[in-house]
Design a protein around this motif. Structure first.
Motif, mmCIF file in Angstrom:
data_model
loop_
_atom_site.group_PDB
_atom_site.id
_atom_site.type_symbol
_atom_site.label_atom_id
_atom_site.label_comp_id
_atom_site.label_asym_id
_atom_site.label_seq_id
_atom_site.Cartn_x
_atom_site.Cartn_y
_atom_site.Cartn_z
ATOM 1 N N GLY A 1 9.311 7.032 -14.549
ATOM 2 C CA GLY A 1 10.120 5.835 -14.368
ATOM 3 C C GLY A 1 10.026 5.308 -12.932
ATOM 4 O O GLY A 1 9.893 4.097 -12.697
ATOM 5 N N GLU A 2 10.105 6.224 -11.970
ATOM 6 C CA GLU A 2 9.987 5.819 -10.565
ATOM 7 C C GLU A 2 8.595 5.272 -10.274
ATOM 8 O O GLU A 2 8.433 4.347 -9.465
ATOM 9 N N GLU A 3 7.580 5.822 -10.975
ATOM 10 C CA GLU A 3 6.217 5.317 -10.791
ATOM 11 C C GLU A 3 6.142 3.840 -11.168
ATOM 12 O O GLU A 3 5.563 3.018 -10.440
ATOM 13 N N VAL A 4 6.741 3.489 -12.323
ATOM 14 C CA VAL A 4 6.701 2.101 -12.772
ATOM 15 C C VAL A 4 7.453 1.205 -11.788
ATOM 16 O O VAL A 4 6.988 0.104 -11.433
ATOM 17 N N ALA A 5 8.599 1.657 -11.296
ATOM 18 C CA ALA A 5 9.394 0.862 -10.363
ATOM 19 C C ALA A 5 8.636 0.601 -9.056
ATOM 20 O O ALA A 5 8.644 -0.515 -8.511
ATOM 21 N N GLU B 1 17.870 1.385 -6.315
ATOM 22 C CA GLU B 1 18.126 2.813 -6.471
ATOM 23 C C GLU B 1 16.945 3.680 -6.033
ATOM 24 O O GLU B 1 17.048 4.912 -6.043
ATOM 25 N N LEU B 2 15.833 3.028 -5.651
ATOM 26 C CA LEU B 2 14.674 3.807 -5.205
ATOM 27 C C LEU B 2 14.944 4.389 -3.821
ATOM 28 O O LEU B 2 15.548 3.754 -2.951
ATOM 29 N N LYS B 3 14.489 5.599 -3.628
ATOM 30 C CA LYS B 3 14.647 6.261 -2.340
ATOM 31 C C LYS B 3 13.720 5.597 -1.320
ATOM 32 O O LYS B 3 12.553 5.332 -1.600
ATOM 33 N N ALA C 1 0.827 -1.201 0.000
ATOM 34 C CA ALA C 1 0.000 0.000 0.000
ATOM 35 C C ALA C 1 0.861 1.251 0.000
ATOM 36 O O ALA C 1 0.535 2.261 -0.672
ATOM 37 N N ALA C 2 1.989 1.221 0.741
ATOM 38 C CA ALA C 2 2.877 2.381 0.775
ATOM 39 C C ALA C 2 3.493 2.641 -0.596
ATOM 40 O O ALA C 2 3.534 3.791 -1.075
ATOM 41 N N GLN C 3 3.947 1.585 -1.281
ATOM 42 C CA GLN C 3 4.534 1.765 -2.608
ATOM 43 C C GLN C 3 3.486 2.222 -3.624
ATOM 44 O O GLN C 3 3.780 3.031 -4.517
#
Length: 673
Positions: free
Chosen positions: A93-97, A155-157, A77-79
């Motif tokens: 790009g970060e949205e897809v990850a 690499e995601l924060k 849920a957080a992601q």
């Protein structure tokens, strides 16, 4: 519980509290970034709860799987919320990850589907459907339109956390002493007033002495002085005579005040209810007392009956009056209490009967009160009458002041008694005794010096009684002189006689009402205290009767057993004597015929003549000597013409033809004759 179990439960409770904040944020429609932070913290709490649960000895497997599923659920849920925040910020790009990572977390949570309930499973399936749909859209848009590189998960924060629930130890637990005390949340500690039994008895003794000293020596004396003063006023017909002269019409203000007080208290019916309540308490006490007396009488009757049945030699236990000497003494003691109380009740009853009518008038309406007091014509007041009336009025005012002062003295004294707490002093004295006399048992008598020192504070109150007696004596003399002067000045004036009597009777009724109320309150307290005494007395009688009945039953059983054994022994002895007599009769030889004839003819029997026992002849066997087998002896040859013919009594037996050597031939047997 072990530490890991407590930690797991604590983290689980924090997770549930944090989940409540997350749920409210979703319903309120807050920003996705904030909701993602809240969900991430919920996931952390569930993860820690599951981790501690695996190390616990109590947490079950079902709970661990449930907490693991919730951890992955809120991570997903957080992601998901973070991906929506990335979409708003055009981070495609970060949205897809993040959507991919959310889908992985959802699948991990669904692996625990057998351990979670249907509601949580429905939420997971719904979340998976939304994540899958958004992931397809995001990948298509990014591949066709935006062409932004998709970063790997490493690499995601890391998402920020917004913790709303925290574990705090209440001050009452971390610092319990701050919550204890007279004015604190929980009051005094549970056993703060716990003292040794001797100290507890000492406190009770002091309280009893204090109450007796104050009530008997001071308060009762002051009330007795006031009652004597009121009796004097009644005998002098005051203040009725003065009120009738000053106010020939209507009601005096003091009488109106007294009547209003009785109306507010519903005085007449209040007295009736109080009298009925006292009678009920008395009847209850008498019933309980008579029950105990009946138990003692029944036990004494049973004991006397058993003593008459078995005799004093066998029934050796003490009579009832001796075995329960204390209870029989209490019978007379309680009977004395009841008789004394009955006498006091009769006095109160007579008081109420005497003043019942005026008390009822005072408790009634004002119209009835005015109708009960006749009016009089206005009398001519001379200068001498006015001077005498003023003097008498001043004396009556001093009487009222005196009564009011005594009332305040009694109230202050009762408050002083209530505030006099000796517990701390007794505890300090107990500690001193334990320190100075460690091997000596603490007894209540050791506190006598403390009692004397504490009771000295009431010496000044006892001095007040003497002062009040002196003041009243002076006031009585002045009152009598003023009334004599007033009566002399009004001699021959009978115009207000009836009004004086009516007003005085109502005034006396008011004070009798107060006196009867005080008497009834005393009686109620007496019968309540007596109820405790008679209840304990009846319980003791019941226990005594039960113990005596069990003792009597055991004694009767023992006596019955002893009598049965005695009867069996006597019967056995008789049977043995009978058998012995029968055996002796059969074994006794019959007497010779001549003796029988002499016995039958009645001639006396001659004494037996002693004879010498015949000496055995040599070579002849004597039956009294038995059979003896000796060694070898020379064989004697019978004389010519004599033959042994196998006779063992012959000296030459066995003959020459027998086996020599003095040995007995077994095959030949033993022959006599």
């Amino acid at each position: 519980m072990d530490t890991m179990t407590l930690e797991s439960i604590q983290q689980l409770l924090l997770a549930q509290a944090q989940e409540c904040f997350w749920s409210k944020a979703v319903k309120d429609g807050l920003k996705d970034g904030l909701i993602a932070k809240l969900a991430a913290k919920v996931s952390d709490f569930y993860d820690q709860a599951a981790e501690f649960g695996t190390k616990s000895d109590i947490i079950s497997t079902e709970w661990i799987h449930h907490m693991t599923a919730k951890h992955h659920h809120f991570a997903a849920a957080a992601q998901y919320r973070a991906s929506r925040d990335c979409l708003d910020k055009q981070k495609y790009g970060e949205e897809v990850a993040r959507l991919k990572d959310s889908l992985v977390c959802v699948n991990e949570a669904l692996k625990e589907s057998r351990w979670i309930n249907k509601i949580v499973l429905g939420d997971l399936n719904g979340l998976k459907a939304r994540v899958t749909e958004d992931l397809k859209r995001a990948e298509k848009d990014n591949d066709v339109i935006y062409l932004v590189p998709v970063p790997p998960k490493s690499e995601l924060k890391t998402l920020d956390r917004a913790g709303m629930a925290t574990a705090r130890v209440p001050q009452e637990v971390s610092d319990p002493h701050s919550a204890l005390g007279d004015k604190s949340t929980f009051g005094q500690p549970l056993f703060a007033r716990l003292v040794p039994y001797a100290a507890h008895v000492a406190v009770s003794i002091y309280d009893e002495r204090k109450e007796r000293l104050v009530n008997t020596t001071i308060i009762d004396e002051l009330e007795a002085l006031t009652n004597r003063l009121r009796d004097l006023l009644q005998s002098l017909n005051l203040p009725g005579s003065l009120q009738a002269l000053e106010k020939p019409l209507g009601l005096p203000p003091s009488l109106n005040t007294h009547a209003e007080e009785l109306r507010q208290q519903d005085g007449y019916h209040k007295l009736q209810r109080a009298i009925h309540e006292v009678r009920k308490l008395k009847a209850n006490d008498e019933t309980i007392y008579q029950e105990g007396v009946a138990l003692l009488k029944a036990e004494a009757t049973e004991d006397d009956r058993a003593r008459s049945k078995h005799g004093t030699d066998r029934w050796t236990r003490q009579p009832s009056a001796q075995a329960a000497e204390r209870l029989y003494a209490q019978v007379n003691e309680i009977d004395g209490y009841l008789k004394s109380a009955a006498s006091s009740d009769e006095l109160v009853k007579n008081k109420f009967k005497e003043f019942e009518s005026p008390i009822q008038i005072l408790s009634g309406s004002k119209m009835d009160l005015e109708a009960s007091v006749p009016s009089s014509r206005r009398a001519t007041l001379t200068s001498s009458i006015e001077r005498a009336a003023d003097t008498l009025r001043s004396a009556l005012s001093d009487v009222n002041k005196l009564e009011h002062r005594r009332k305040n003295i009694i109230q202050e004294l009762r408050q002083k008694v209530k505030d006099d707490d000796i517990n701390s002093a007794v505890l300090a004295e107990t500690a001193r005794f334990e320190r100075e006399y460690p091997m000596q048992k603490i007894e209540p008598a050791m506190f006598e010096n403390l009692f004397e020192d504490r009771l000295e504070r009431y010496d000044e109150d006892k001095a007040i009684v003497s002062h009040e007696k002196e003041s009243q004596s002076q006031l009585v003399v002045r009152l009598q002189e003023a009334n004599a002067t007033f009566t002399t000045a009004r001699r021959g004036d009978s115009s207000t006689k009836e009004r004086e009597q009516a007003l005085q009777r109502l005034e006396n009724a008011y004070f009798k009402y107060k006196e009867i109320v005080s008497n009834l309150n005393t009686g109620r307290k007496f019968y309540n205290d007596l109820a405790t005494i008679v209840t304990r007395f009846t319980d003791d009688c019941r226990n005594f009767a039960y113990q005596r009945r069990m003792e009597a039953s055991q004694m009767e059983t023992d006596l019955s057993t002893a009598l049965s054994n005695l009867n069996l022994n006597l019967q056995d002895q008789k049977e043995r004597q009978s058998l012995r007599s029968h055996y002796n009769t059969q074994q006794q030889p019959p007497p010779p015929p001549q003796q029988q004839q002499k016995t039958q003819s009645g001639e006396p029997l001659a004494a037996p003549t002693p004879t010498r026992a015949p000496q055995p002849e040599p070579g002849i066997w004597n039956p009294t000597q038995g059979i003896k087998f000796g060694g070898a002896s020379p064989v004697a040859t019978p004389p010519q013409g004599q033959h042994t013919n196998g006779n063992v009594h012959h000296p030459t037996y066995p003959n020459a033809s027998a086996r020599s050597g003095g040995q007995w031939d077994v095959s030949r047997g033993i022959r006599f004759g």
